[in-house]
Design a protein around this motif. Structure first.
Motif, short mmCIF file in Angstrom:
data_model
loop_
_atom_site.label_atom_id
_atom_site.label_comp_id
_atom_site.label_asym_id
_atom_site.label_seq_id
_atom_site.Cartn_x
_atom_site.Cartn_y
_atom_site.Cartn_z
N LEU A 10 40.24 31.02 44.96
CA LEU A 10 39.45 29.92 44.41
C LEU A 10 38.60 30.37 43.24
O LEU A 10 38.16 29.54 42.47
N MET A 11 38.36 31.67 43.10
CA MET A 11 37.62 32.13 41.94
C MET A 11 38.35 31.78 40.65
O MET A 11 37.75 31.59 39.61
N ILE A 12 39.66 31.73 40.70
CA ILE A 12 40.43 31.46 39.50
C ILE A 12 40.69 29.97 39.34
O ILE A 12 41.28 29.54 38.37
N LEU A 13 40.28 29.18 40.28
CA LEU A 13 40.45 27.74 40.20
C LEU A 13 39.08 27.08 40.08
O LEU A 13 38.48 26.73 41.09
N PRO A 14 38.52 26.98 38.87
CA PRO A 14 37.19 26.41 38.73
C PRO A 14 37.16 24.97 39.20
O PRO A 14 38.10 24.20 39.00
N GLY A 15 36.06 24.61 39.86
CA GLY A 15 35.91 23.24 40.31
C GLY A 15 36.38 23.00 41.73
O GLY A 15 36.23 21.90 42.26
N VAL A 16 36.96 23.99 42.40
CA VAL A 16 37.43 23.83 43.77
C VAL A 16 36.41 24.48 44.69
O VAL A 16 36.01 25.62 44.50
N THR A 17 36.01 23.79 45.72
CA THR A 17 35.01 24.30 46.66
C THR A 17 35.68 24.73 47.95
O THR A 17 36.83 24.39 48.23
N LEU A 111 39.74 35.40 31.91
CA LEU A 111 39.91 35.51 33.36
C LEU A 111 39.73 36.97 33.80
O LEU A 111 40.63 37.80 33.67
N ALA A 112 38.53 37.26 34.34
CA ALA A 112 38.20 38.63 34.71
C ALA A 112 39.09 39.16 35.82
O ALA A 112 39.50 40.33 35.82
N ARG A 113 39.42 38.31 36.81
CA ARG A 113 40.23 38.78 37.94
C ARG A 113 41.62 39.19 37.49
O ARG A 113 42.20 40.16 38.00
N VAL A 114 42.18 38.46 36.55
CA VAL A 114 43.50 38.83 36.03
C VAL A 114 43.43 40.18 35.32
O VAL A 114 44.33 41.02 35.46
N ARG A 115 42.37 40.40 34.57
CA ARG A 115 42.20 41.70 33.91
C ARG A 115 42.10 42.83 34.94
O ARG A 115 42.62 43.93 34.73
N PHE A 116 41.42 42.56 36.03
CA PHE A 116 41.30 43.55 37.10
C PHE A 116 42.67 43.92 37.66
O PHE A 116 42.99 45.11 37.83
N PHE A 329 29.19 50.67 24.03
CA PHE A 329 30.18 49.61 24.25
C PHE A 329 29.59 48.63 25.25
O PHE A 329 29.21 49.03 26.35
N TYR A 330 29.52 47.36 24.86
CA TYR A 330 28.95 46.34 25.74
C TYR A 330 29.94 45.20 25.91
O TYR A 330 30.39 44.60 24.93
N SER A 331 30.29 44.91 27.16
CA SER A 331 31.19 43.80 27.47
C SER A 331 30.35 42.53 27.58
O SER A 331 29.62 42.35 28.56
N ILE A 332 30.46 41.66 26.60
CA ILE A 332 29.69 40.42 26.61
C ILE A 332 30.28 39.44 27.62
O ILE A 332 29.57 38.85 28.44
N THR A 333 31.57 39.25 27.55
CA THR A 333 32.34 38.43 28.49
C THR A 333 33.63 39.19 28.77
O THR A 333 33.88 40.24 28.16
N PRO A 334 34.49 38.69 29.66
CA PRO A 334 35.75 39.40 29.91
C PRO A 334 36.68 39.48 28.70
O PRO A 334 37.70 40.19 28.77
N ASN A 335 36.38 38.80 27.61
CA ASN A 335 37.25 38.89 26.44
C ASN A 335 36.50 39.11 25.14
O ASN A 335 37.09 39.11 24.07
N ILE A 336 35.18 39.31 25.19
CA ILE A 336 34.38 39.56 23.99
C ILE A 336 33.52 40.80 24.23
O ILE A 336 32.91 40.95 25.29
N TYR A 337 33.48 41.69 23.25
CA TYR A 337 32.73 42.94 23.41
C TYR A 337 32.06 43.31 22.08
O TYR A 337 32.42 42.82 21.01
N ALA A 338 31.09 44.19 22.19
CA ALA A 338 30.38 44.69 21.01
C ALA A 338 30.37 46.22 21.04
O ALA A 338 30.27 46.83 22.11
N ILE A 339 30.48 46.83 19.87
CA ILE A 339 30.44 48.28 19.73
C ILE A 339 29.37 48.63 18.70
O ILE A 339 29.42 48.17 17.56
#
Length: 457
Positions: A10-17, A111-116, A329-339
């Protein structure tokens, strides 16, 4: 265990409780031939398939997932492909799992879980540097449970222990409008009651071809001690060969790792040719250290000393270089980073007028975007502050002036994962460099467009 898996699902399905996931919309009918027909919603089918994957019933789960009608490319379709990737991973078909996860991330890079899961597949196939990159980005996922983050912390240590070798290779073409860093124009000198005019070199445009080849290897001495060596070469070959540049380097020494960082002490050496003439060589030592401060922030410190010797200009330029630089190296979000990079170097030469300080700072922002695009933008600033005056033409007089230069470089690189060629991505880099100086003869502008093949992570 099923409840745990469903929560992850359900983490990957936003809006589902959780309450909605407990509701059952499954109906079972008995056919005339004694078989049963099961009707359920796509969401219930995905929940059932996820539970089967967790129980190891991979064949039945795969049948459910592959026989489902198209789900329109939304969250349910993403979940279906995610489960197919997990099935491939459980079967040991990591190449297929990697391809599935990459395809999902090309469309939905946040999607952080997919990256994991992609990082795990990279670890299973000993692609340690790629695994490390994906784990760093995945750690920025705000919706990941604590137990998953703890696993990620352990895996980053595990990756650090096993990164025993790497090879990198880039090549490309670079149209350059000012390979000689020239300004052009005419300088005027007042001389014996008259004026003496001399023309300065004009900027020269050329097409260059860049090649970078390097690698490192770590010989394991114990769980925490390694002996690490690396070597590499960089070459810029132009259609005007007077500006060809070849640089070789190597280093070797002990490396110590622990759960959150590492330290490497190495002897270093380098050799450079310019215009295919022997230019200089250097030898010395450096210490590199890296540390994970938080799940999003990691950084490093690099200290280096080298003794420099020039083939033709030793009477003026022989000397020592000291450098201290930091990076973060700073991970801002699972797909955006700063160096962030910054530091200073100190060049001490035989002739004091060529000795200088060079502070530097840069900050880059990178993003993995939908449709497979990767973008990285970096402004960089550095100064050259010389120690002593030198004889130059200044305000139409021949006099002694201490040079002060300010350099700016702005670059943008763009690539797309859909053009993957054997693990490399065609990348285009646009850059602009501007030097301002208290000596106008030293000022210049430079534009370059570079086409390279970069390693895909």
């Amino acid at each position: 265990m099923k409840r745990f898996l469903i929560v992850l699902l359900l983490m990957i399905l936003p809006g589902v409780t959780w309450a909605e996931s407990s509701a059952s919309n499954v109906s079972v009918e008995t056919n005339d031939d004694g078989t049963h027909s099961v009707t359920m919603t796509a969401l219930d089918a995905l929940k059932l398939a996820a539970a089967m994957v967790d129980d190891g019933n991979l064949d039945t789960a795969e049948q459910i997932l592959t026989k489902m009608p198209p789900l329109g490319g939304g969250p349910l379709e993403i979940e279906r492909w995610f489960l197919l990737g997990r099935i491939a991973g459980f079967r040991g078909d990591f190449d297929t799992a990697i391809e599935i996860y990459r395809t999902v991330l090309d469309a939905h890079p946040d999607l952080a879980r997919v990256r994991f899961e992609l990082a795990i597949c990279y670890m299973k196939t000993s692609q340690w540097y790629r695994a490390d990159h994906q784990l760093r980005l995945a750690m920025a996922g705000e919706d990941l449970p604590d137990n998953v983050r703890q696993m990620m912390n352990y895996y980053r240590y595990f990756v650090r222990q096993n990164k025993n070798w790497n090879i990198w290779f880039n090549f490309g073409a670079t149209p350059d409008n000012n390979i000689n860093n020239a300004n052009g124009g005419t300088q005027i000198v007042n001389y014996m009651g008259g004026k003496f005019y001399s023309d300065l070199p004009d900027p020269i445009s050329a097409i260059g071809y860049n090649f970078t080849l390097g690698g490192n290897y770590e010989f394991k001495l114990s769980d925490q001690w390694r002996w690490k060596s690396d070597a590499g070469a960089y070459a810029s070959i132009y259609d005007i060969h007077d500006y060809d540049d070849l640089y070789l380097y190597a280093s070797t020494g002990p490396r110590f790792i622990w759960s959150r960082g590492d330290v490497w002490l190495a002897a270093v050496g380098a050799r450079r040719w310019y215009g295919w003439d022997e230019y200089n060589w250097s030898a010395g030592a450096r210490i590199n250290t890296n540390y994970d401060f938080t799940r999003k922030l990691s950084g490093g410190l690099n200290l280096q000393y080298t003794r420099n010797s020039y083939d033709d200009y030793g009477d003026y330029l022989d000397g020592d270089t000291f450098a201290a630089n930091i990076n973060a190296f700073y991970s801002i979000t699972p797909n955006i980073y700063a160096i962030l990079r910054g530091g200073a170097s100190r060049e001490i030469t035989v002739a004091r007028e060529y000795s200088y300080w060079m502070p530097n700072i840069s900050i880059g922002i990178g993003a993995e975007l939908p449709y497979g695009f990767n973008v990285y933008v970096e402004p960089a600033l550095y100064w050259q502050l010389y120690d002593a005056p030198q004889w130059v033409i200044y305000n139409q007089d021949y006099t002694r002036v201490t040079e002060r230069d300010f350099n700016q470089r702005y670059s943008v690189s763009i690539s797309n994962n859909k053009f993957d060629v054997m693990g490399f991505l065609p990348t285009i880099v646009f850059s602009y460099t501007r030097r301002d100086s208290n000596l106008w003869q030293r000022e210049y502008d430079r534009w370059a467009v570079e086409f390279t093949m970069s390693q895909r992570f």
